[in-house]
Design a protein around this motif. Structure first.
Motif, PDB file in Angstrom:
ATOM      1  N   TYR A  15       0.628  -1.026  -0.097  1.00  0.00           N
ATOM      2  CA  TYR A  15       0.244   0.051  -0.237  1.00  0.00           C
ATOM      3  C   TYR A  15       0.917   1.634  -0.035  1.00  0.00           C
ATOM      4  CZ  TYR A  15      -3.100   4.121   1.698  1.00  0.00           C
ATOM      5  OH  TYR A  15      -3.518   5.148   1.446  1.00  0.00           O
ATOM      6  N   TRP A  16       1.504   1.518   0.504  1.00  0.00           N
ATOM      7  CA  TRP A  16       2.907   2.627   1.068  1.00  0.00           C
ATOM      8  C   TRP A  16       3.628   3.014  -0.117  1.00  0.00           C
ATOM      9  CZ3 TRP A  16       0.394   5.450   4.572  1.00  0.00           C
ATOM     10  CH2 TRP A  16       0.290   5.101   5.473  1.00  0.00           C
ATOM     11  N   ASP A  17       3.644   1.225  -0.767  1.00  0.00           N
ATOM     12  CA  ASP A  17       4.672   2.025  -2.255  1.00  0.00           C
ATOM     13  C   ASP A  17       4.007   2.370  -3.192  1.00  0.00           C
ATOM     14  OD1 ASP A  17       6.815   1.649  -0.660  1.00  0.00           O
ATOM     15  OD2 ASP A  17       7.458  -0.746  -0.400  1.00  0.00           O
ATOM     16  N   GLY A  18       2.990   1.910  -2.990  1.00  0.00           N
ATOM     17  CA  GLY A  18       1.968   2.429  -4.729  1.00  0.00           C
ATOM     18  C   GLY A  18       2.126   0.713  -5.177  1.00  0.00           C
ATOM     19  N   GLU A  19       2.386  -0.387  -5.176  1.00  0.00           N
ATOM     20  CA  GLU A  19       2.381  -1.363  -5.798  1.00  0.00           C
ATOM     21  C   GLU A  19       1.050  -1.520  -6.597  1.00  0.00           C
ATOM     22  OE1 GLU A  19       5.223  -3.105  -6.210  1.00  0.00           O
ATOM     23  OE2 GLU A  19       6.340  -1.887  -5.558  1.00  0.00           O
ATOM     24  N   ILE A  97      -4.853  10.068 -12.213  1.00  0.00           N
ATOM     25  CA  ILE A  97      -3.904  10.029 -12.064  1.00  0.00           C
ATOM     26  C   ILE A  97      -3.844   8.084 -12.318  1.00  0.00           C
ATOM     27  CG2 ILE A  97      -2.188  10.256  -9.499  1.00  0.00           C
ATOM     28  CD1 ILE A  97      -3.208  11.977  -8.768  1.00  0.00           C
ATOM     29  N   GLY A  98      -4.384   7.425 -11.771  1.00  0.00           N
ATOM     30  CA  GLY A  98      -4.654   6.698 -11.487  1.00  0.00           C
ATOM     31  C   GLY A  98      -4.683   6.057 -13.138  1.00  0.00           C
ATOM     32  N   VAL A  99      -5.473   6.496 -14.048  1.00  0.00           N
ATOM     33  CA  VAL A  99      -5.070   5.796 -15.581  1.00  0.00           C
ATOM     34  C   VAL A  99      -3.651   6.392 -16.180  1.00  0.00           C
ATOM     35  CG1 VAL A  99      -5.631   6.311 -17.954  1.00  0.00           C
ATOM     36  CG2 VAL A  99      -7.509   6.611 -16.135  1.00  0.00           C
ATOM     37  N   ALA A 100      -2.973   7.420 -15.552  1.00  0.00           N
ATOM     38  CA  ALA A 100      -1.383   7.140 -15.753  1.00  0.00           C
ATOM     39  C   ALA A 100      -0.883   6.657 -15.614  1.00  0.00           C
ATOM     40  CB  ALA A 100      -1.223   8.885 -15.089  1.00  0.00           C
ATOM     41  N   ARG A 101      -1.090   6.244 -13.451  1.00  0.00           N
ATOM     42  CA  ARG A 101       0.229   5.568 -12.888  1.00  0.00           C
ATOM     43  C   ARG A 101      -0.438   3.662 -13.797  1.00  0.00           C
ATOM     44  NH1 ARG A 101      -1.398   3.920  -7.788  1.00  0.00           N
ATOM     45  NH2 ARG A 101       0.472   3.224  -7.962  1.00  0.00           N
ATOM     46  N   TYR A 102      -1.417   3.118 -14.051  1.00  0.00           N
ATOM     47  CA  TYR A 102      -1.559   2.388 -14.554  1.00  0.00           C
ATOM     48  C   TYR A 102      -1.272   2.608 -15.504  1.00  0.00           C
ATOM     49  CZ  TYR A 102      -2.340   0.366  -9.935  1.00  0.00           C
ATOM     50  OH  TYR A 102      -2.259   0.060  -8.737  1.00  0.00           O
ATOM     51  N   MET A 103      -1.078   3.013 -16.707  1.00  0.00           N
ATOM     52  CA  MET A 103      -0.224   3.029 -17.794  1.00  0.00           C
ATOM     53  C   MET A 103       1.013   3.384 -18.169  1.00  0.00           C
ATOM     54  SD  MET A 103      -3.151   5.203 -20.128  1.00  0.00           S
ATOM     55  CE  MET A 103      -2.686   4.633 -21.385  1.00  0.00           C
ATOM     56  N   TYR A 104       2.015   3.874 -17.765  1.00  0.00           N
ATOM     57  CA  TYR A 104       3.046   3.782 -17.086  1.00  0.00           C
ATOM     58  C   TYR A 104       4.233   4.021 -15.866  1.00  0.00           C
ATOM     59  CZ  TYR A 104       7.477   5.897 -18.753  1.00  0.00           C
ATOM     60  OH  TYR A 104       8.918   6.828 -18.826  1.00  0.00           O
ATOM     61  N   THR A 105       3.343   4.746 -15.300  1.00  0.00           N
ATOM     62  CA  THR A 105       4.859   4.728 -13.190  1.00  0.00           C
ATOM     63  C   THR A 105       4.759   3.210 -13.459  1.00  0.00           C
ATOM     64  OG1 THR A 105       2.866   5.817 -12.073  1.00  0.00           O
ATOM     65  CG2 THR A 105       4.074   6.940 -13.409  1.00  0.00           C
ATOM     66  N   VAL A 106       3.503   2.577 -12.884  1.00  0.00           N
ATOM     67  CA  VAL A 106       3.665   1.126 -12.432  1.00  0.00           C
ATOM     68  C   VAL A 106       5.176   0.214 -12.316  1.00  0.00           C
ATOM     69  CG1 VAL A 106       1.357   1.575 -11.212  1.00  0.00           C
ATOM     70  CG2 VAL A 106       1.578   0.032 -12.939  1.00  0.00           C
ATOM     71  N   LEU A 116       3.131  10.218  -7.690  1.00  0.00           N
ATOM     72  CA  LEU A 116       1.715   9.946  -7.883  1.00  0.00           C
ATOM     73  C   LEU A 116       0.631  10.148  -6.835  1.00  0.00           C
ATOM     74  CD1 LEU A 116       2.149   9.275 -11.492  1.00  0.00           C
ATOM     75  CD2 LEU A 116       1.478  11.617 -11.020  1.00  0.00           C
ATOM     76  N   PHE A 117       0.824   8.224  -6.448  1.00  0.00           N
ATOM     77  CA  PHE A 117      -0.146   7.598  -5.659  1.00  0.00           C
ATOM     78  C   PHE A 117      -0.256   8.696  -4.088  1.00  0.00           C
ATOM     79  CE2 PHE A 117       0.275   5.118  -1.780  1.00  0.00           C
ATOM     80  CZ  PHE A 117      -0.710   4.289  -2.263  1.00  0.00           C
ATOM     81  N   PHE A 118       0.810   9.252  -3.989  1.00  0.00           N
ATOM     82  CA  PHE A 118       0.724  10.398  -2.332  1.00  0.00           C
ATOM     83  C   PHE A 118      -0.623  11.501  -3.188  1.00  0.00           C
ATOM     84  CE2 PHE A 118       1.682  13.361  -0.044  1.00  0.00           C
ATOM     85  CZ  PHE A 118       1.858  13.192   1.286  1.00  0.00           C
ATOM     86  N   VAL A 119      -0.323  11.502  -4.316  1.00  0.00           N
ATOM     87  CA  VAL A 119      -0.936  12.327  -4.083  1.00  0.00           C
ATOM     88  C   VAL A 119      -3.075  11.528  -4.989  1.00  0.00           C
ATOM     89  CG1 VAL A 119      -1.570  14.242  -6.491  1.00  0.00           C
ATOM     90  CG2 VAL A 119       0.484  14.400  -5.853  1.00  0.00           C
ATOM     91  N   GLN A 124      -8.211  11.654  -3.026  1.00  0.00           N
ATOM     92  CA  GLN A 124      -9.346  10.967  -2.498  1.00  0.00           C
ATOM     93  C   GLN A 124      -9.558  10.815  -0.862  1.00  0.00           C
ATOM     94  OE1 GLN A 124      -8.635   5.938  -3.257  1.00  0.00           O
ATOM     95  NE2 GLN A 124      -8.231   6.509  -5.312  1.00  0.00           N
ATOM     96  N   GLN A 125      -8.626  11.258  -0.289  1.00  0.00           N
ATOM     97  CA  GLN A 125      -9.514  11.455   0.969  1.00  0.00           C
ATOM     98  C   GLN A 125      -9.839  12.825   1.171  1.00  0.00           C
ATOM     99  OE1 GLN A 125      -9.899  11.744   4.781  1.00  0.00           O
ATOM    100  NE2 GLN A 125      -8.899  10.165   3.725  1.00  0.00           N
ATOM    101  N   ALA A 126     -10.081  13.111   0.151  1.00  0.00           N
ATOM    102  CA  ALA A 126     -10.353  15.645  -0.029  1.00  0.00           C
ATOM    103  C   ALA A 126     -11.982  14.628  -0.683  1.00  0.00           C
ATOM    104  CB  ALA A 126      -9.852  16.448  -0.826  1.00  0.00           C
ATOM    105  N   GLY A 127     -11.655  13.381  -1.533  1.00  0.00           N
ATOM    106  CA  GLY A 127     -13.058  13.411  -2.040  1.00  0.00           C
ATOM    107  C   GLY A 127     -14.112  12.800  -0.421  1.00  0.00           C
TER     108      GLY A 127
END
Length: 317
Positions: A15-19, A97-106, A116-119, A124-127
């Motif tokens: 979770y913390w590492d955004g796996e 951000i989820g789209v960007a992460r799973y298309m490239y950064t992960v 990106l995971f942290f943002v 989501q917390q603000a939501g």
């Protein structure tokens, strides 16, 4: 016991590492060169999330956040949906951000993926906080039917500030609680950079997320007990919150308790949870829209009455 402890530590670390979630659909994977098809179901689910949230955001902001009186845009408490706009905006941005992460950064772990995971987690917390605030605002300012005669006091100008006081209970106290919950959750997220206490703050975060969901359930029950909203609207709100409840835990944490790989039509169960969360937003929107339409005429009437009271001779006595 050791195996269970290792499993929990791995869950916290992921979770913390955004796996990432399982790469689905597995049938699309033919090699390392086809990066865009890796996690295709996950970023597609996030893309659906974005499109749904953007649609709700645009419609709410442009059509259901004010009334027009004498060619002027007026926003009263009974038709003010700014909090819902913020809720949809947070999830639209988080989905991007989820789209960007799973298309490239992960697939290219590094500082960018961590940021990106942290943002995304912060959005989501603000939501969550804005959803709680929207429900609190609903049960405070829209608790009664606008057609009730007791809501209109002909002997007192509506410009009197006492007419705009919230009708529910504990409005300020609930808002303070929402702010405290959100602040503590953000503190737990910031503590991800402290490896020595990361696991402790992870479980504190899970407890805080559970408390946020509990507060939302209580607020929905309070809304259901008010005479104003229609029964269909109340049912839509209950179903929406039920679907939204999958956000109790981060999606990477859910994956540890769900079947692995891609068992549901070639996608992971976690991807299905993302789609369920996306399905909650149109239902929240329908509830908000119904409440806007229910209160729209009274908002126009009260605004006109305020203008008449301002021009009335008794206003200058």
């Amino acid at each position: 016991r050791e195996r269970e402890g290792e499993r929990k530590r791995r869950m916290v670390s992921e979770y913390w590492d955004g796996e990432p979630l399982p790469p689905c659909p597995s049938a699309l994977h033919h090699g390392d060169h086809d990066e865009i098809v890796h996690f295709a179901s996950t970023w597609t689910a996030y893309l659906v999330w974005v499109l749904v949230a953007l649609g709700c955001l645009v419609l709410t902001g442009r059509r259901y956040n004010h009334v027009w009186v004498f060619e002027m845009r007026v926003r009263r408490e009974s038709v003010d949906n700014t909090r819902w706009v913020g809720f949809f905006a947070c999830y639209a941005l988080g989905g991007c951000i989820g789209v960007a992460r799973y298309m490239y950064t992960v697939q290219h772990p590094g500082d960018l993926n961590t940021v990106l995971f942290f943002v995304e987690a912060v959005l989501q917390q603000a939501g969550r906080a804005l959803l709680s605030s929207s429900l609190n605002f609903q049960q405070q300012y829209r608790a009664r039917d606008p057609d009730l005669k007791e809501n209109i006091n002909d002997s007192q100008p509506l410009l009197d500030t006492s007419a705009a006081k919230p009708r529910g209970i504990g409005y300020v106290k609930i808002n303070v609680l929402i702010c405290v919950q959100a602040t503590l959750c953000l503190l737990c997220l910031f503590m991800q950079f402290k490896d020595s206490v990361a696991e402790v703050f992870f479980w504190v975060l899970v407890g805080l997320l559970a408390s946020q969901l509990l507060l939302q359930i209580v607020l929905v029950c309070l809304v259901a007990l008010t005479p104003g909203p229609a029964a269909v609207s109340k049912a839509q709100l209950f179903v929406a919150l039920t679907l939204y409840a999958v956000n109790l835990l981060p999606i990477t944490v859910w994956q540890h308790f769900l079947p692995g790989d891609c068992p549901v039509l070639g996608v992971s169960v976690a991807d299905v949870f993302l789609l369920l969360s996306a399905c909650s937003m149109p239902l929240f929107f329908r509830f908000m829209q119904a409440e806007y339409l229910r209160n729209k005429d009274s908002a126009v009437l009260f605004t006109i009455k305020e203008a008449v009271d301002c021009m009335s001779p008794r206003a200058f006595k």
